[in-house]
Design a protein around this motif. Structure first.
Motif: not given
Length: 338
Positions: A22-33
């Protein structure tokens, strides 16, 4: 800014992903599901990518390194937070994951890391009020506390230029799948034990306040010399456990049946259940000594360091947080927890 968020399919992690996006950052997120990741991505909008990572697996380190390519910061939310489990499971999720992430940061030159730890490392089966970050740490009471403390030690030893550690206490809010659901089940079953008179003082933290602290940590430019980059986080509104159960019941429109119970007998029952669980691998006791003790003994946190250095001020109070959580539950689940 490009930010990597580990554990982005979990409770806190998804809120961090949503706020940063929402702040305009580029986000890469990880997880198993992957199924949960689809929900996170759908609500985050553009500029968010998911990478499925199983910490401890052979490819995890290389995958994290790829995620951290050209990253400006990492927020490490991934962890095994549970009242019971094997030593191997906690080490894989809470220590191996940190080793993998530190290696990725070193390889890609990522200097800014925000690590989510836990005040469980303070706990010692006694009442502890206004605990400071530099308070002496007792022997860990369980594998969760042991591995979270060891993870902190490894992060501090790595000497990243901008590594910070947050210790948020008892996070709750929309998408909470641990704290409030467990307390709600007790209320619905009419089995609310008021141990030691129900007078233990408990700190909680609404999830948006934790995300505020994460944002402040990402923005902190310099940490004063001689001050460990470790910060307590809570709502700063200690409440007696008996009163907390009453507030939860009111917020969710549930009747409350609570009664004093002898702590000594409850603790003995937990010891018996834990002994049985050790003899039957794979079976988890319905409650543990630690889970009972967290509602029997007081633990509150001193927030002065977070206030002074991060400018941390809890924006959402406990009552407002309960209202928001109960409204979300009704809208998304259509019923109360069972």
């Amino acid at each position: 800014m490009k930010v990597v968020v580990t554990g982005g399919t979990g409770f806190l992690g998804r809120h961090v992903v949503w706020r940063l996006a929402a702040r305009g950052h580029t986000v890469v997120f990880t997880g198993r599901n992957a199924g949960e990741a689809a929900t996170v991505t759908a609500l985050a909008g553009a500029g968010v990518d998911f990478v499925q990572v199983d910490h401890g697996a052979g490819a995890a380190r290389a995958m994290l390194s790829d995620c951290c390519r050209e990253a400006d910061a990492v927020v490490h939310c991934a962890a095994l937070s549970a009242p019971w489990g094997s030593r191997q499971a906690f080490e894989r999720s809470n220590l191996t994951a940190v080793d993998e992430l530190l290696a990725a940061c070193r390889e890609r030159g990522v200097a800014r890391l925000v690590h989510i730890s836990s005040p469980s490392i303070y706990f010692d089966y006694t009442d502890r009020l206004q605990v400071r970050e530099d308070s002496p740490l007792p022997q860990p009471v369980n594998e969760y506390a042991r591995t979270k403390r060891a993870a902190e030690e490894r992060i501090l030893a790595a000497r990243l230029p901008h590594a910070l550690i947050l210790r948020p206490r008892a996070i709750f809010g929309p998408w909470d799948n641990a704290l409030l659901p467990r307390l709600l089940r007790l209320i619905r079953l009419g089995r609310v034990p008021l141990l030691r008179g129900g007078r233990a003082l408990i700190d909680l933290t609404y999830v948006d306040n934790v995300v505020d602290a994460v944002e402040a940590s990402l923005a902190l430019s310099v940490n004063p010399a001689g001050v460990a980059p470790v910060f307590n986080i809570s709502n700063g509104e200690p409440v007696e456990i008996g009163e907390l159960f009453a507030r939860i019941a009111t917020s969710f429109g549930l009747p409350l049946e609570a009664a004093p119970r002898p702590y000594v007998l409850a603790d003995l029952a937990a010891r018996v259940l834990e002994a049985g669980a050790r003899l039957a691998p794979g079976w988890e006791p319905p409650f543990t000594r630690y889970s009972l003790a967290t509602i029997a003994f007081s633990q509150t946190l001193d927030l002065s360091r977070a206030a002074a250095l991060l400018g941390y001020r809890p924006r959402v109070g406990i009552d407002e947080g309960m209202r928001k959580t109960s409204a979300w539950w009704r809208a998304s689940m259509g019923q109360h927890p069972t």
